[in-house]
Design an enzyme around this catalytic site. Structure first.
Site, short mmCIF file in Angstrom:
data_model
loop_
_atom_site.label_atom_id
_atom_site.label_comp_id
_atom_site.label_asym_id
_atom_site.label_seq_id
_atom_site.Cartn_x
_atom_site.Cartn_y
_atom_site.Cartn_z
N LYS A 1 -13.39 77.71 40.04
CA LYS A 1 -13.59 78.84 39.14
C LYS A 1 -12.35 79.74 39.13
O LYS A 1 -11.89 80.17 38.07
CB LYS A 1 -14.81 79.66 39.57
N SER A 2 -11.81 80.00 40.33
CA SER A 2 -10.67 80.91 40.43
C SER A 2 -9.45 80.38 39.69
O SER A 2 -8.77 81.11 38.97
CB SER A 2 -10.32 81.14 41.91
N SER B 1 -11.36 94.79 46.16
CA SER B 1 -11.28 93.45 45.60
C SER B 1 -9.83 93.08 45.32
O SER B 1 -9.10 93.86 44.69
CB SER B 1 -12.07 93.35 44.28
N SER B 2 -9.44 91.88 45.74
CA SER B 2 -8.10 91.39 45.41
C SER B 2 -7.96 91.17 43.91
O SER B 2 -6.85 91.11 43.38
CB SER B 2 -7.82 90.08 46.15
N GLU C 1 -15.86 84.68 50.18
CA GLU C 1 -16.81 83.96 49.32
C GLU C 1 -17.64 82.96 50.14
O GLU C 1 -18.71 82.55 49.73
CB GLU C 1 -16.04 83.23 48.21
N ARG D 1 -24.08 91.53 49.23
CA ARG D 1 -24.37 90.29 49.94
C ARG D 1 -24.72 90.51 51.41
O ARG D 1 -25.50 89.74 51.97
CB ARG D 1 -23.17 89.32 49.81
N HIS E 1 -20.11 92.57 45.40
CA HIS E 1 -20.10 91.31 44.65
C HIS E 1 -21.32 91.24 43.73
O HIS E 1 -21.87 92.27 43.34
CB HIS E 1 -20.02 90.13 45.61
N GLY F 1 -16.69 88.97 38.07
CA GLY F 1 -15.59 89.86 38.43
C GLY F 1 -14.29 89.45 37.79
O GLY F 1 -13.47 90.29 37.41
#
Length: 430
Positions: free
Chosen positions: A30-31, A173-174, A317, A348, A344, A99
């Site tokens: 996905k990334s 978040s990065s 993740e 979580r 997220h 995100g």
């Protein structure tokens, strides 16, 4: 403009009757797919994306880019064609719960001529966005945001972004950094981005961003810690070959460890842009054996699972699946460094504490992690919180605890729509 979410699908997680033994082929990362789509859209020539991930997040990303005027042919599952065009509004972008979309597309939308509106699933409005909004405003971009600095969001694109220097707190978040860097080559003055605050999590994802920018022809200097300098210039069109998704593979590897079996992820490249080394370290510490050959990446279970103490900040993740393994281990575990995963798809850490506790584990919640003390686990109904990774964790528990059920397995469509079928097929080979 809230999007329609998939209908809930309750699911009884299959339990394993013995060691699983399987070779799995998983869709692309996905990334990597998200980054390739943005870089291809901002390039000067057409690009091809081979073996992309087709899932809710990436379909919504493609739709968002089409709304901005990009030509995108996704008719072939294995080969997508991206034709760049001048970005334009007015446009409306549905981010779903992703995100990547809510953080990667607003900087691109700032380059568009016209107004671009962003909104998504109800919980998307709770996901942090203020740092990227404030950084774009400091660069002269006109943005209307909610009272919390997030969605719904309206970017009033002027056709260009001057660029220059910006300061950001990316400890949440990065993706705040990645989102700005991906569009930075198109800024008139490029971008010098400085992070000020607690450490930026998920460093491997930042390295993926800078590697892919360079592969598209951008000049990026990250030699100074917490500073990224991107020179203005054209991005080249190219063929992007997407690796299998490492985070998506984690539950399948966990299945090998829980059952004392063996699972191979086929098609794994010799050189990867994903944090395979860190995953290997974690799975080895938990009691697995990890090897890489021409056939792929293989994890073998040794028949026992061990508690670990680990900083998961680089691979946050993986936290839900690692937590599930910890709940099945022979001793306590402490997982730290992941305060940011409270923002997220759901909180979580709170969700894992609640659901693993419901199943019989002793869980202590810290601001940045969990302490998990295994106990006799019992069947429970896991709430999945519209979060694909929570569903993965519940499925792992279900291997060892017959009668484990999920309130909704359809949430796995976010990144792996075929997860329930792949999982059932895997367990059938036990």
């Amino acid at each position: 403009m809230a999007s329609v979410t998939a209908e809930s699908r309750p699911w009884l997680a299959p339990s394993a009757s013995g060691p699983v033994s399987a070779t799995v082929r998983l869709p692309g990362s996905k990334s990597m797919t998200a980054r390739a789509l943005v870089l291809a859209a901002l390039a000067t020539e057409s690009s091809v994306i081979e073996r992309p991930l087709r899932a809710r997040d990436t379909e919504l990303m493609a739709s968002g880019l089409r709304a901005l005027g990009i030509g995108l042919d996704t008719g072939d599952d294995d080969r997508w064609l991206v034709e760049p065009a001048p970005l334009r509004g007015p446009a409306r972008v549905d981010v779903g719960l992703a995100g990547t979309i809510m953080r990667f597309l607003p900087p691109a939308a700032a380059l568009a001529e016209g107004t671009v509106e962003f909104d998504g699933d109800p919980h998307a409005r709770n996901r942090p966005l203020r740092p990227i909004v404030e950084a774009l405003r400091s660069l002269g971009v006109s943005i209307d945001a909610s009272a919390t600095g997030g969605l719904p969001l309206t970017v009033r694109g002027a056709g260009l972004v001057e660029g220059g220097e910006a300061v950001i707190d990316a400890s949440g978040s990065s993706q705040f950094v990645s989102g700005l860097l991906l569009s930075a080559p198109r800024f008139a003055k490029g971008l010098v981005l400085r992070h000020e605050g607690p450490p930026v999590p998920s460093a491997p994802h930042l390295r993926m961003t800078t590697h892919m920018l360079r592969a598209a022809g951008a000049v990026v200097d990250e030699s100074v810690p917490d500073v990224w300098a991107v020179e203005p210039g054209e991005l080249r069109g190219r063929t992007w070959v997407i690796e299998p998704d490492l985070s998506g593979a984690a539950p399948f590897f966990a299945a090998a460890m829980v059952t004392g079996g063996v699972v191979t992820l086929a098609g794994w490249p010799a050189e990867s842009w994903q944090p395979v080394g860190r995953l290997s370290e974690l799975l080895t510490a938990l009691g697995g054996e990890v090897t890489q050959t021409v056939d792929g990446l293989t994890v073998r279970g040794t028949g026992s699972l061990h508690g670990i103490t680990a900083d998961l900040s680089e691979v946050s993740e993986l936290t839900p699946v690692i937590a599930a393994l910890a709940a099945l281990a022979d001793g306590p575990s402490e997982l730290r460094g992941v305060a940011h995963i409270r923002g997220h798809e759901t909180d979580r850490l709170a969700a894992l504490a609640t659901e693993l506790g419901k199943a019989g584990a002793g869980v202590t919640e810290f601001p940045d992690g969990l302490r998990i003390v295994p106990g006799p686990l019992r069947p429970a109904e896991f709430e999945t919180y519209a979060d694909h990774r929570m569903a993965h964790a519940a499925a792992v528990i279900g291997l060892a605890v017959q009668g484990t059920s999920l309130t909704d397995v359809a949430c796995t469509s976010k990144t792996l729509p075929e997860f329930p079928e792949l999982w059932a097929g895997l367990v059938a080979r036990s």
